[in-house]
Design a protein around this motif. Structure first.
Motif, short mmCIF file in Angstrom:
data_model
loop_
_atom_site.label_atom_id
_atom_site.label_comp_id
_atom_site.label_asym_id
_atom_site.label_seq_id
_atom_site.Cartn_x
_atom_site.Cartn_y
_atom_site.Cartn_z
N GLU A 197 0.88 -1.16 0.00
CA GLU A 197 0.00 0.00 0.00
C GLU A 197 0.92 1.22 0.00
O GLU A 197 1.64 1.45 0.98
N LEU A 198 0.93 1.97 -1.10
CA LEU A 198 1.81 3.13 -1.20
C LEU A 198 1.21 4.29 -0.43
O LEU A 198 0.09 4.71 -0.69
N LEU A 199 1.97 4.78 0.53
CA LEU A 199 1.51 5.90 1.37
C LEU A 199 2.00 7.23 0.82
O LEU A 199 1.29 8.24 0.91
N GLU A 200 3.24 7.24 0.28
CA GLU A 200 3.82 8.46 -0.30
C GLU A 200 4.74 8.06 -1.44
O GLU A 200 5.39 7.02 -1.38
N LEU A 229 6.69 3.73 -6.34
CA LEU A 229 7.58 2.57 -6.29
C LEU A 229 7.50 1.86 -7.63
O LEU A 229 6.41 1.63 -8.16
N HIS A 230 8.65 1.54 -8.19
CA HIS A 230 8.71 0.80 -9.45
C HIS A 230 8.84 -0.68 -9.10
O HIS A 230 9.82 -1.08 -8.48
N VAL A 231 7.83 -1.45 -9.47
CA VAL A 231 7.77 -2.87 -9.13
C VAL A 231 7.80 -3.68 -10.43
O VAL A 231 7.02 -3.41 -11.35
N LYS A 232 8.70 -4.65 -10.48
CA LYS A 232 8.78 -5.52 -11.64
C LYS A 232 8.17 -6.86 -11.23
O LYS A 232 8.64 -7.50 -10.29
N LEU A 233 7.11 -7.26 -11.95
CA LEU A 233 6.42 -8.53 -11.70
C LEU A 233 6.58 -9.41 -12.92
O LEU A 233 6.13 -9.03 -14.01
N GLU A 234 7.23 -10.56 -12.74
CA GLU A 234 7.43 -11.50 -13.84
C GLU A 234 8.00 -10.79 -15.08
O GLU A 234 7.59 -11.06 -16.20
N GLY A 235 8.91 -9.83 -14.85
CA GLY A 235 9.58 -9.15 -15.95
C GLY A 235 8.90 -7.89 -16.46
O GLY A 235 9.47 -7.17 -17.27
N THR A 236 7.70 -7.59 -16.00
CA THR A 236 6.97 -6.40 -16.45
C THR A 236 6.97 -5.35 -15.35
O THR A 236 6.53 -5.63 -14.23
N GLU A 237 7.48 -4.16 -15.67
CA GLU A 237 7.54 -3.10 -14.66
C GLU A 237 6.24 -2.33 -14.61
O GLU A 237 5.64 -2.00 -15.62
N THR A 238 5.84 -2.05 -13.37
CA THR A 238 4.64 -1.28 -13.09
C THR A 238 5.04 -0.19 -12.10
O THR A 238 5.90 -0.44 -11.25
N VAL A 239 4.42 0.95 -12.15
CA VAL A 239 4.67 2.01 -11.18
C VAL A 239 3.46 2.10 -10.26
O VAL A 239 2.33 2.23 -10.73
N VAL A 240 3.71 1.98 -8.97
CA VAL A 240 2.65 2.05 -7.97
C VAL A 240 2.81 3.41 -7.28
O VAL A 240 3.88 3.71 -6.76
N SER A 241 1.75 4.20 -7.28
CA SER A 241 1.79 5.55 -6.73
C SER A 241 1.02 5.62 -5.43
O SER A 241 0.22 4.74 -5.11
N ALA A 242 1.24 6.72 -4.69
CA ALA A 242 0.56 6.94 -3.42
C ALA A 242 -0.94 6.73 -3.59
O ALA A 242 -1.54 7.18 -4.56
N GLY A 243 -1.50 5.97 -2.65
CA GLY A 243 -2.93 5.66 -2.69
C GLY A 243 -3.26 4.35 -3.38
O GLY A 243 -4.37 3.86 -3.28
N GLN A 244 -2.29 3.79 -4.09
CA GLN A 244 -2.54 2.53 -4.81
C GLN A 244 -2.06 1.33 -3.99
O GLN A 244 -1.21 1.46 -3.11
N ARG A 245 -2.59 0.18 -4.34
CA ARG A 245 -2.23 -1.09 -3.69
C ARG A 245 -1.81 -2.09 -4.75
O ARG A 245 -2.23 -2.00 -5.90
N ALA A 251 12.35 11.45 -4.89
CA ALA A 251 11.86 11.55 -3.51
C ALA A 251 11.67 10.16 -2.92
O ALA A 251 11.41 9.20 -3.64
N PRO A 252 11.78 10.06 -1.60
CA PRO A 252 11.54 8.76 -0.96
C PRO A 252 10.10 8.28 -1.20
O PRO A 252 9.20 9.08 -1.42
N ALA A 253 9.93 6.98 -1.18
CA ALA A 253 8.61 6.37 -1.27
C ALA A 253 8.34 5.68 0.06
O ALA A 253 9.20 4.98 0.58
N LYS A 254 7.18 5.90 0.59
CA LYS A 254 6.80 5.26 1.85
C LYS A 254 5.73 4.23 1.55
O LYS A 254 4.72 4.55 0.90
N VAL A 255 5.95 3.01 2.02
CA VAL A 255 5.04 1.92 1.68
C VAL A 255 4.76 1.06 2.91
O VAL A 255 5.64 0.81 3.72
N ARG A 256 3.50 0.65 3.04
CA ARG A 256 3.12 -0.31 4.06
C ARG A 256 3.07 -1.66 3.36
O ARG A 256 2.48 -1.79 2.29
N VAL A 257 3.72 -2.65 3.95
CA VAL A 257 3.80 -3.97 3.34
C VAL A 257 3.27 -5.01 4.32
O VAL A 257 3.59 -4.99 5.50
N ARG A 258 2.47 -5.92 3.79
CA ARG A 258 1.91 -7.03 4.58
C ARG A 258 2.41 -8.34 3.98
O ARG A 258 2.35 -8.52 2.76
N PHE A 259 2.87 -9.23 4.82
CA PHE A 259 3.30 -10.57 4.41
C PHE A 259 2.38 -11.57 5.13
O PHE A 259 2.33 -11.60 6.36
#
Length: 161
Positions: free
Chosen positions: A39-42, A45-61, A78-86
């Motif tokens: 959950e992007l708070l601020e 974050l650039h996330v690569k899933l199975e080779g495909t990059e996606t950008v997750v912005s504040a407010g997105q999950r 700028a820093p990215a702040k993220v809440r992560v659940r495992f």
């Protein structure tokens, strides 16, 4: 850590992290049994899933299912702040404590990775929590089994609280 494995009876590990734009990105990895939720708070974050990059912005999950190859990095200024659940927590909390302890003691390289023998011991202990995306997990288990006795003989430990 917001919720630890002990707090949740092993069901959940929840944390907040700040991804520094100057920090190296995470190595491409999988969680064999863990679902990871961002959950992007601020920031972004650039996330690569199975080779495909996606950008997750504040407010997105974003949800990452078990065995999905992924990595992340902050490619912005700028820093990215993220809440992560495992879920479940497994021993991932212990893995993170070990990696951060080694880094704080200067026992990792510029990419925040420990030496090969150290990594083999940690990898062996946490293979059900986190594994490299390649080679296949069964080969990683074999490699770690071969390297672990040598690592212990050289004084390395698999846990640094």
């Amino acid at each position: 850590f917001l919720v630890t494995a002990a707090d949740s009876g092993g069901e959940l590990l929840e944390l907040e992290m700040e991804a520094d734009p100057r920090a190296p990105g995470a190595t491409t990895h999988i969680h064999p049994r863990i679902t990871e939720r961002y959950e992007l708070l601020e920031g972004r974050l650039h996330v690569k899933l199975e080779g495909t990059e996606t950008v997750v912005s504040a407010g997105q999950r974003l949800e990452i299912r078990p065995r999905t190859a992924h990595s992340f990095r902050n490619a912005d200024d700028a820093p990215a702040k993220v809440r992560v659940r495992f879920e479940p927590a497994g021993r991932f909390e212990e893995f993170m404590e070990t990696i951060y302890a080694l880094a704080s003691e200067g026992k990792t390289n510029r990419q925040s990775r420990p030496k090969l023998l150290q990594a083999a011991l940690i990898g062996r202990r946490h293979i059900d929590d986190i594994a490299l995306a390649r080679p296949p997990v069964f080969l990683q288990r074999l490699l770690y089994a071969v390297l672990a006795p040598l690592a212990r003989a050289r004084g390395y430990r698999d846990r640094y609280p």
